[in-house]
Design a protein around this motif. Sequence first.
Motif, mmCIF file in Angstrom:
data_model
loop_
_atom_site.group_PDB
_atom_site.id
_atom_site.type_symbol
_atom_site.label_atom_id
_atom_site.label_comp_id
_atom_site.label_asym_id
_atom_site.label_seq_id
_atom_site.Cartn_x
_atom_site.Cartn_y
_atom_site.Cartn_z
ATOM 1 N N MET A 180 0.836 -1.195 0.000
ATOM 2 C CA MET A 180 0.000 0.000 0.000
ATOM 3 C C MET A 180 0.879 1.257 0.000
ATOM 4 O O MET A 180 1.857 1.322 0.718
ATOM 5 N N THR A 181 0.514 2.231 -0.762
ATOM 6 C CA THR A 181 1.300 3.461 -0.776
ATOM 7 C C THR A 181 0.377 4.655 -0.664
ATOM 8 O O THR A 181 -0.842 4.537 -0.736
ATOM 9 N N ALA A 182 1.001 5.781 -0.505
ATOM 10 C CA ALA A 182 0.232 7.014 -0.370
ATOM 11 C C ALA A 182 -0.534 7.320 -1.659
ATOM 12 O O ALA A 182 -1.541 8.013 -1.641
ATOM 13 N N GLU A 183 -0.026 6.786 -2.773
ATOM 14 C CA GLU A 183 -0.668 7.109 -4.046
ATOM 15 C C GLU A 183 -1.943 6.295 -4.280
ATOM 16 O O GLU A 183 -2.746 6.638 -5.130
ATOM 17 N N SER A 184 -2.115 5.220 -3.525
ATOM 18 C CA SER A 184 -3.299 4.394 -3.742
ATOM 19 C C SER A 184 -4.529 5.153 -3.244
ATOM 20 O O SER A 184 -4.445 6.317 -2.895
ATOM 21 N N ALA A 185 -5.625 4.466 -3.171
ATOM 22 C CA ALA A 185 -6.932 5.066 -2.876
ATOM 23 C C ALA A 185 -6.856 6.278 -1.961
ATOM 24 O O ALA A 185 -6.023 6.322 -1.056
ATOM 25 N N PRO A 186 -7.700 7.284 -2.177
ATOM 26 C CA PRO A 186 -7.695 8.465 -1.312
ATOM 27 C C PRO A 186 -7.961 8.065 0.130
ATOM 28 O O PRO A 186 -8.737 7.151 0.396
ATOM 29 N N ILE A 187 -7.303 8.744 1.034
ATOM 30 C CA ILE A 187 -7.424 8.372 2.434
ATOM 31 C C ILE A 187 -8.567 9.156 3.071
ATOM 32 O O ILE A 187 -8.633 10.368 2.930
ATOM 33 N N SER A 188 -9.401 8.446 3.784
ATOM 34 C CA SER A 188 -10.557 9.081 4.413
ATOM 35 C C SER A 188 -10.129 10.071 5.488
ATOM 36 O O SER A 188 -9.089 9.902 6.119
ATOM 37 N N ASP A 189 -10.927 11.118 5.681
ATOM 38 C CA ASP A 189 -10.579 12.082 6.726
ATOM 39 C C ASP A 189 -11.082 11.630 8.095
ATOM 40 O O ASP A 189 -10.941 12.328 9.083
ATOM 41 N N ARG A 190 -11.701 10.479 8.143
ATOM 42 C CA ARG A 190 -12.060 9.871 9.424
ATOM 43 C C ARG A 190 -11.308 8.566 9.553
ATOM 44 O O ARG A 190 -11.324 7.749 8.634
ATOM 45 N N TYR A 191 -10.669 8.409 10.710
ATOM 46 C CA TYR A 191 -9.988 7.137 10.932
ATOM 47 C C TYR A 191 -11.027 6.062 11.238
ATOM 48 O O TYR A 191 -11.865 6.229 12.107
ATOM 49 N N ASP A 192 -10.957 4.972 10.514
ATOM 50 C CA ASP A 192 -11.906 3.871 10.713
ATOM 51 C C ASP A 192 -11.180 2.691 11.345
ATOM 52 O O ASP A 192 -10.482 1.944 10.666
ATOM 53 N N PRO A 193 -11.320 2.549 12.652
ATOM 54 C CA PRO A 193 -10.537 1.536 13.360
ATOM 55 C C PRO A 193 -10.890 0.096 12.977
ATOM 56 O O PRO A 193 -10.018 -0.763 12.927
ATOM 57 N N THR A 194 -12.146 -0.141 12.721
ATOM 58 C CA THR A 194 -12.592 -1.528 12.576
ATOM 59 C C THR A 194 -11.820 -2.278 11.493
ATOM 60 O O THR A 194 -11.261 -3.352 11.740
ATOM 61 N N ALA A 195 -11.774 -1.694 10.329
ATOM 62 C CA ALA A 195 -11.116 -2.374 9.213
ATOM 63 C C ALA A 195 -9.634 -2.582 9.517
ATOM 64 O O ALA A 195 -9.074 -3.656 9.280
ATOM 65 N N VAL A 196 -9.016 -1.558 10.073
ATOM 66 C CA VAL A 196 -7.584 -1.608 10.346
ATOM 67 C C VAL A 196 -7.252 -2.692 11.371
ATOM 68 O O VAL A 196 -6.337 -3.482 11.201
ATOM 69 N N GLU A 197 -8.053 -2.737 12.422
ATOM 70 C CA GLU A 197 -7.782 -3.704 13.477
ATOM 71 C C GLU A 197 -7.957 -5.137 12.982
ATOM 72 O O GLU A 197 -7.168 -6.020 13.304
ATOM 73 N N GLN A 198 -8.999 -5.352 12.215
ATOM 74 C CA GLN A 198 -9.241 -6.707 11.714
ATOM 75 C C GLN A 198 -8.136 -7.143 10.768
ATOM 76 O O GLN A 198 -7.843 -8.318 10.645
ATOM 77 N N HIS A 199 -7.546 -6.183 10.102
ATOM 78 C CA HIS A 199 -6.522 -6.511 9.125
ATOM 79 C C HIS A 199 -5.207 -6.921 9.768
ATOM 80 O O HIS A 199 -4.606 -7.923 9.408
#
Length: 881
Positions: A1-20
């Motif tokens: 994953m890089t900074a150039e990939s999909a735009p980053i949301s302005d809200r941090y979404d913990p659920t997806a990150v933690e499960q990953h």
Amino acid sequence: MTAESAPISDRYDPTAVEQHWYPLWESRGYFGADPAKAGKPFSIVMPPPNVTGSLHLGHALDNTLQDILVRFKRMDGFNALWVPGTDHAGIATQVVVERQLDAEGQSRKDLGREAFVERVWRWKEQSGGTITRQLRRLGASCDWSRERFTMDPGLSRAVREAFVRLYDEGLIYRGDYIVNWCPRCQTVLSDLEVEREERDAEFVYIKYGPLTLGTVRPETKLGDTGLAVHPNDKRYAEYVGQTLHVPSVDGEIDVRVVADEAVDPDFGTGVIKVTPGHDPVDFEIGRRHNLPIRTVIGFDGKMTAEAGKYAGLDRFECRKRIVADMQALGLIDRIEPYRHAVGLCYRCKTVVEPLVSKQWYVQVKPLAEVALAAVRERRIRIVPRSWTKTYYHWMENIRPWCISRQLWWGHRIPAWHCDADGSVHVSRTDLTACPKCGGPLRQDPDVLDTWFSSGLWPFSTLGWPEDAPELRTYYPTSVLVTGYDILFFWVARMAMFGLYMTKAVPFHDVYIHTLIRDAEGQKMSKSKGNVVDPLEVMERFGTDAFRFTLASIAAPTVRDVRISDDRVESYRNFANKLWNASRLVLSNLDGYEPGRKRTGTRPLPDRWIRSRLAATIRAVRTHLGRYRFNDAASTVYQFVWHDFCDWYLEMAKIPLYRAGDGAARRQAQETLVTVLETTLRLLHPFMPFITEEIWQRLPEHGESIMLAPYPKVGRGHADAAAERDMAIVMDTVTAIRNIRGEMRISPATTLDVTARPVAEHAAVLGAASALIETLARVRLSIDPAASRPAGAALAVVGGAELYVSLEGVVDVAAERARLDKEIRKVAETVGFIEGKLARPEFVERAPAEIVEKERQRLAEQREVREKLEASLAWIRTSEGG
RNA sequence: GGACGAUUAGCUCAGUUGGCAGAGCGCUGGCCUCACAUGCCAGAGGUCACUGGUUCAAGCCCAGUAUCGUCCACCA
């Protein structure tokens, strides 16, 4: 994953990150420890939760703190091991399964022992994974390949080994003593397992012939075999030694009067009835005076045949009946209301019945002496220190530990009875025939107190009694992290067993943390319905925010702590802040060259933020080393939010956004990336998920942040000059903003400001003028000889005067009010210092440096006052004119 | 009956060796400033429970008092 990939949301979404991330970490083996690996060992054994339990706030706190320590040490190059596991929790688990059976209209007796134990194992298999799944959800980085259960074969072997050793040395024995019996659980309880609760009762004065005495337990009258008075009590001296024939509820009875020190002559009538079968004090008195034991209450809590016409009655029912009967017979002198503590079973809250029975005991006195010495000599360090006194007190007054339980779920006592010759044999291996007469044997039906196996936990989990490599590398463990509620139950027992079995302390440090209560300060309990479910909190706010909250709550001196949504929410916002700061950095990296070496001197803001970062790292390391999790958390919070986001990012936007100066831009990028990357590593033990997620999006990163080194501070990282100069810049900006705020001037308006600096600050302000112009939205001119322009407000910062021109026209009234306020503040300070310096004692006795500092401060503040006053006078004249 | 802890801003709480009282939330005023309104800027708000003592200097050290809380304990 890089900074150039999909735009980053302005809200941090913990659920997806933690499960990953968690499954990835676990499957890649990052949690695993290897005794053969390099690095100084660092080890923790997890206080094992009940295998059938589920995660509550206490576990969450306990394990978060352990995880912070382990992740920190692991990153810091230690060979770190965190052993997870669960406890079979004998009585607690058995009670749960019995309730299930009860709901099915069955009892454990219906099933029989083997089937019942089988059923408990099934329940364990079924619900046993719950808490370990929840610990994973929490991010606990323990070595799951080493997960242990207290009834694993290896640990059961350790239990037998320990039992046999103690028995062989004469420290385990069996005997008839008075015990705490729970009629509901049908088992004996240790002293620790009995809870006290104040209850209202009746104090019944009963006539025993010529004597009258008070009791709260009239039903035990049936078991009386004596009366006792104090040896020096002249009132009753004539009766001592006599056997009285006195009328009772069932004809006449004989009671012998004895003299015993245990009687308090000032309490009640100074006479007590002695019921050796149903009271611990009476039991001792009975032993001293050879009084017979009459058991009138049975193991079922009902009156026995010995109770005559009351046989079969419930003990409390009998109490009422016997009082009524005595009243009818005129045997009651009077009844008074009385409040006293009754003993309750810690599991089911049934009133405990003292009864005489044959049980197994450990003579812990000699073990306690060794465990006491270990703490006294600081070979075991209890943090905070204040708990050592409690520990000493308990250890010094320790009594034999009753270790047998009449339960079916647990480690069965490794003793075999021969009914033919009455011999008892204790053995590491199962016995089938009597070694003495060859006859058949039956194993003792009792199991061991749960805490017997938990007491071995720090070394049994590492392979003891084998000479395992794990034991050699990781034992003694580094630190034990737990709440104070199990200081005696568990910590004390581990200290005693560890030192006895292994001749070494089981842990170097014991960190005792707070217990958590709800927002109203109530103890959490299911019956009160105030249980905060950690999973729900993680669901709502994210695991990282939850963990950070727990860390921030863990102040070492605090006993009880409350948790509220507000607090978790604020740390959820903190995670979001970090996320967005990272977004800013990552979206401004075009043109950034990772490998490139920097050239030239760094600008002031870069030097400043790096210095602040170094100070933060230093502080966090110090705080963690002292188990000051709250200080560590707040230090890093302050740095990230206020230093990095509020100041540095705003300053970095200047070179970042201004086209043209590529070198300045690259310099800012380098600092941004470096500081962000380091901060993520610093924060990782507290907030493992978000830090990994962001770290992986950085232009240069390794396999996992877990494998990256924990930040260190080298010499030269601190930059005092940068911090001092930045303070001038920041104060200047704040002073201007202050005027803007007080005057209600829109932030969109650019103001003209003239600074008249003192000589030593001129260079700083000059170099930072672009910064100040942007941050304060002003056009700044610096002129050491400037005089105040018409219609300007004044601020005094570190000797410099700032003239803030307000479009030519000062809001005179507002400016005057503002100056008045400032002057009052300064005047107060001046007065305070003057008073201090006026006292000769201070000037003579205080350290010279402090006196000098005060003098300097006074001079500064006086100057500020003068300038402000001059300005005020000027305002007045312009007002008047 | 012992022991331990708490008492600091409206609320929840920090305050490590004595040297100008801190945070978060809430509150007031102003801002949708191209990372974030889960945000930004500024501000108001404390006799550090009480009484004495030690000290040049006390939220911090000592003695005592009050209120609340926890643990331990065989006054039936």
